[in-house]
Design an enzyme around this catalytic site. Structure first.
Site, PDB file in Angstrom:
ATOM      1  N   LYS A 142       7.869  -8.939   0.699  1.00 47.10           N
ATOM      2  CA  LYS A 142       6.597  -8.449   0.368  1.00 47.10           C
ATOM      3  C   LYS A 142       5.980  -8.959  -0.889  1.00 47.10           C
ATOM      4  CE  LYS A 142       6.812  -4.761   3.865  1.00 47.10           C
ATOM      5  NZ  LYS A 142       7.348  -3.277   4.120  1.00 47.10           N
ATOM      6  N   GLN A 175       8.087   2.256   0.778  1.00 40.57           N
ATOM      7  CA  GLN A 175       9.026   1.546   1.810  1.00 40.57           C
ATOM      8  C   GLN A 175       9.680   2.636   2.525  1.00 40.57           C
ATOM      9  OE1 GLN A 175       8.830  -1.484   2.799  1.00 40.57           O
ATOM     10  NE2 GLN A 175      10.145  -1.240   4.523  1.00 40.57           N
ATOM     11  N   ASP A 231      -0.484   0.816   4.025  1.00 42.46           N
ATOM     12  CA  ASP A 231       0.245   0.902   5.379  1.00 42.46           C
ATOM     13  C   ASP A 231      -0.546   1.293   6.419  1.00 42.46           C
ATOM     14  OD1 ASP A 231       2.875  -0.139   5.336  1.00 42.46           O
ATOM     15  OD2 ASP A 231       3.562   1.532   4.121  1.00 42.46           O
TER      16      ASP A 231
HETATM   17  N1  GUN Z   1       9.638   0.306   7.216  1.00 38.82           N
HETATM   18  C1  GUN Z   1       9.752  -0.318   8.341  1.00 38.82           C
HETATM   19  N2  GUN Z   1       8.524  -0.920   8.705  1.00 38.82           N
HETATM   20  C2  GUN Z   1       7.632  -0.320   7.479  1.00 38.82           C
HETATM   21  C3  GUN Z   1       6.433  -0.347   7.276  1.00 38.82           C
HETATM   22  O1  GUN Z   1       5.453  -1.253   7.652  1.00 38.82           O
HETATM   23  N3  GUN Z   1       5.827   0.166   6.253  1.00 38.82           N
HETATM   24  C4  GUN Z   1       6.711   0.947   5.357  1.00 38.82           C
HETATM   25  N4  GUN Z   1       6.208   1.516   4.197  1.00 38.82           N
HETATM   26  N5  GUN Z   1       7.978   0.946   5.411  1.00 38.82           N
HETATM   27  C5  GUN Z   1       8.477   0.386   6.634  1.00 38.82           C
END
Ligand code: GUN
Length: 293
Positions: free
Chosen positions: A53, A97, A120
């Site tokens: 990311k 995350q 998100d």
């Molecule tokens: N963990 C697995 N997928 C995601 C996501 O799309 N966003 C976040 N914040 N954590 C995750």
């Protein structure tokens, strides 16, 4: 053999288009979107996702701010960091995350994020807006699935869509998006009776359960479109690990009309949609019309 829906190339196009719009935002408004990513602990998969990311954010010309906290951090400390990021005008998007360690209530953390910075799309405000059909920030993986579906099917109107998995991150928001595309939507899950039979009715079958290769070839309606959201690391031949989805690709690709591979399907779309959400958030926070990317 099924057509392979190429998430790698479709996500590259989306990232390119976001990158161009970021450059326009900078030259016309002197704004550079900023994304703050918070990683708690040392979950190996989370570390890989966060690293990707951050790299992709920088590649798109945006600022990224990574906050790494120890696995023992208190809930209060994490909530304080979120408040600090909410108040920082250089931060347009905040991503914490998941999963978080046991001492931390994820729902509490998510509800602390400013809904306008919730890239998100997990905050109840954004989940609610999506459900009633108002604009908001929409979860990245479900949006990625819709883009992949439309790249192949164009118009989803009237399709029978079956989602296997009822998570807040994928299953539920994806159901809302498919309804918006005028599909007839079923959310199936581990307690669904006659799951294979339910899946066989699907013109669009989406697997988002986190169980390696659970969806077999005889669960797939001939000619249908299969989207595999799963990313599972399993023990392969000779002790090596390999990535597989929630769909048995070998079997399903013999029956489906089109299918996404793992890796190279939904995965890269999630990050591209995160960049798009960060750009959107930066525009909305500055009263600038959101560009069409
Ligand atoms: N963990 C697995 N997928 C995601 C996501 O799309 N966003 C976040 N914040 N954590 C995750």
């Amino acid at each position: 053999m099924a057509h392979i829906i190429d998430g790698k190339s479709i996500s590259a196009q989306l990232r390119q288009s976001v990158t161009e719009q970021v450059a326009v935002l900078r030259s016309q408004h002197e704004i550079t979107p900023g994304l703050a990513v918070v990683l708690v602990g040392e979950n190996p998969a989370s570390q890989v996702y966060v690293k990707n990311k951050i790299i992709q954010t920088a590649n798109a010309g945006m600022n990224s701010y990574c906050h790494r906290l120890s696995a023992e951090v208190s809930e209060e400390e994490l909530l304080n960091l979120v408040e600090h990021l909410n108040a920082d005008p250089s931060v347009n998007g905040i991503l914490v995350q998941l999963p978080l360690p046991d001492q931390i209530d994820s729902d509490k953390v998510i509800s602390m994020i400013d809904p306008n910075k919730d890239v998100d799309g997990f905050h109840v405000m954004n989940a609610g807006r999506l459900t009633v059909g108002l604009d908001g920030l929409v979860p990245c993986t479900p949006v990625g699935c819709i883009i992949l579906l439309k790249s192949y099917l164009n118009d989803l109107t009237g399709c029978n869509a079956v989602i296997v998995g009822r998570s807040n991150i994928v299953g539920k928001p994806l159901a809302a998006l498919l309804l918006r595309e005028h599909c007839t939507v079923t959310i199936a899950h581990s307690r669904t009776r006659n799951l294979a039979q339910v899946c066989r009715q699907a013109d669009i079958l989406i697997a988002a359960v986190g169980r390696p290769e659970m969806v077999k070839g005889d669960w797939v309606k001939p000619g249908s479109t299969v989207i595999d959201v799963g990313i599972n690391r399993i023990e392969g031949d000779g002790g090596k690990t390999r990535l597989v989805g929630d769909v048995d690709y070998q079997e399903a690709s013999e029956v489906a009309g089109a299918i996404t591979p793992v890796p190279g399907g939904v995965g890269p779309m999630t990050i591209a949609c995160l960049l798009q959400n960060t750009l959107r958030a930066a525009c909305l926070q500055n009263g600038i019309q959101v560009p069409h990317v």
